[in-house]
Write a protein that holds these residues in place. Structure first.
Motif, PDB file in Angstrom:
ATOM      1  N   SER A  23       0.846  -1.195   0.000  1.00  0.00           N
ATOM      2  CA  SER A  23       0.000   0.000   0.000  1.00  0.00           C
ATOM      3  C   SER A  23       0.882   1.246   0.000  1.00  0.00           C
ATOM      4  CB  SER A  23      -0.910   0.008   1.233  1.00  0.00           C
ATOM      5  OG  SER A  23      -0.126   0.162   2.414  1.00  0.00           O
ATOM      6  N   GLU A  25       0.573   3.789   1.851  1.00  0.00           N
ATOM      7  CA  GLU A  25       0.839   4.128   3.251  1.00  0.00           C
ATOM      8  C   GLU A  25       2.061   3.370   3.768  1.00  0.00           C
ATOM      9  OE1 GLU A  25      -1.282   3.683   7.636  1.00  0.00           O
ATOM     10  OE2 GLU A  25      -2.484   3.334   5.846  1.00  0.00           O
ATOM     11  N   THR A  26       2.138   2.095   3.461  1.00  0.00           N
ATOM     12  CA  THR A  26       3.277   1.293   3.913  1.00  0.00           C
ATOM     13  C   THR A  26       4.550   1.681   3.170  1.00  0.00           C
ATOM     14  OG1 THR A  26       1.906  -0.525   4.675  1.00  0.00           O
ATOM     15  CG2 THR A  26       4.175  -1.067   4.088  1.00  0.00           C
ATOM     16  N   ARG A  28       5.322   4.610   2.165  1.00  0.00           N
ATOM     17  CA  ARG A  28       5.780   5.841   2.817  1.00  0.00           C
ATOM     18  C   ARG A  28       6.420   5.537   4.183  1.00  0.00           C
ATOM     19  NH1 ARG A  28       4.796  10.031  -0.078  1.00  0.00           N
ATOM     20  NH2 ARG A  28       3.013  10.172  -1.487  1.00  0.00           N
ATOM     21  N   HIS A  29       5.822   4.629   4.936  1.00  0.00           N
ATOM     22  CA  HIS A  29       6.374   4.254   6.239  1.00  0.00           C
ATOM     23  C   HIS A  29       7.766   3.624   6.085  1.00  0.00           C
ATOM     24  CE1 HIS A  29       6.555   2.920  10.376  1.00  0.00           C
ATOM     25  NE2 HIS A  29       6.612   1.649  10.003  1.00  0.00           N
ATOM     26  N   ASP A  42       0.568  11.545  -3.895  1.00  0.00           N
ATOM     27  CA  ASP A  42       0.262  10.116  -4.055  1.00  0.00           C
ATOM     28  C   ASP A  42       0.220   9.692  -5.519  1.00  0.00           C
ATOM     29  OD1 ASP A  42       0.186   9.617  -1.363  1.00  0.00           O
ATOM     30  OD2 ASP A  42      -2.003   9.509  -1.220  1.00  0.00           O
ATOM     31  N   ASP A  84       1.585  -5.991   5.705  1.00  0.00           N
ATOM     32  CA  ASP A  84       0.732  -5.113   4.899  1.00  0.00           C
ATOM     33  C   ASP A  84       0.052  -5.876   3.767  1.00  0.00           C
ATOM     34  OD1 ASP A  84      -0.252  -2.456   3.910  1.00  0.00           O
ATOM     35  OD2 ASP A  84       1.102  -2.908   2.236  1.00  0.00           O
TER      36      ASP A  84
END
Length: 149
Positions: A23, A25-26, A28-29, A42, A84
């Motif tokens: 994802s 989000e992951t 980016r993490h 994004d 994830d």
């Protein structure tokens, strides 16, 4: 005629690439953990991490995987990534998934083949423990593409 809610149907995923299924989000993490700067937008990030709509060659398709590779160089990152992918699958009512990856692509900073496989398995187990009770069951298979010395 009754409409079918396809989301509720149990599914299988037989060819899921770990490094091609994260994802945003992951991603980016993981970039934050690796201290790698990513595009803020994004849509621009998605452009880098997704295969183009039309590929001229296999190299065009694989370019997105090269963008992710530096993010998957620690045990923590591999565990987070596997979790994830499994979480996303569970939320789509996937009850069986085979996750594929090449351990040697995560060995740039000194991890061994065994360490990479163990880290991915740990992330899959965490997701199985968390989501296995929510759904009837979720089973994971791991396909590791490497020559173990």
């Amino acid at each position: 005629m009754t409409a079918i809610d396809f989301h509720k149907l149990a599914k299988t995923e037989l060819h899921c690439h770990l490094d091609g299924s994260l994802s945003l989000e992951t991603i980016r993490h993981l970039a934050d953990l690796a201290k790698i700067e990513l595009p803020k937008d994004d849509a621009e990030l998605r452009h880098h991490v997704a295969a183009p709509a039309t590929c001229e060659s296999l190299l065009d398709y694989l370019e997105a995987f090269d963008y992710i590779r530096p993010l998957l160089q620690t045990k923590e990152a591999l565990t987070i990534a596997a979790y994830d992918v499994a979480k996303q699958a569970a939320l789509e009512n996937v009850i069986y998934i085979e996750v594929r990856f090449a351990p040697e692509l995560s060995m740039d900073k000194g991890l061994t083949v065994a360490e990479t496989i163990d880290a991915v398995c740990q992330g899959l187990r965490q997701a199985q423990e968390e989501f296995g009770s929510f759904f009837d069951s979720i089973v994971f298979g791991l396909i590791s593409l490497t020559d173990i010395p």
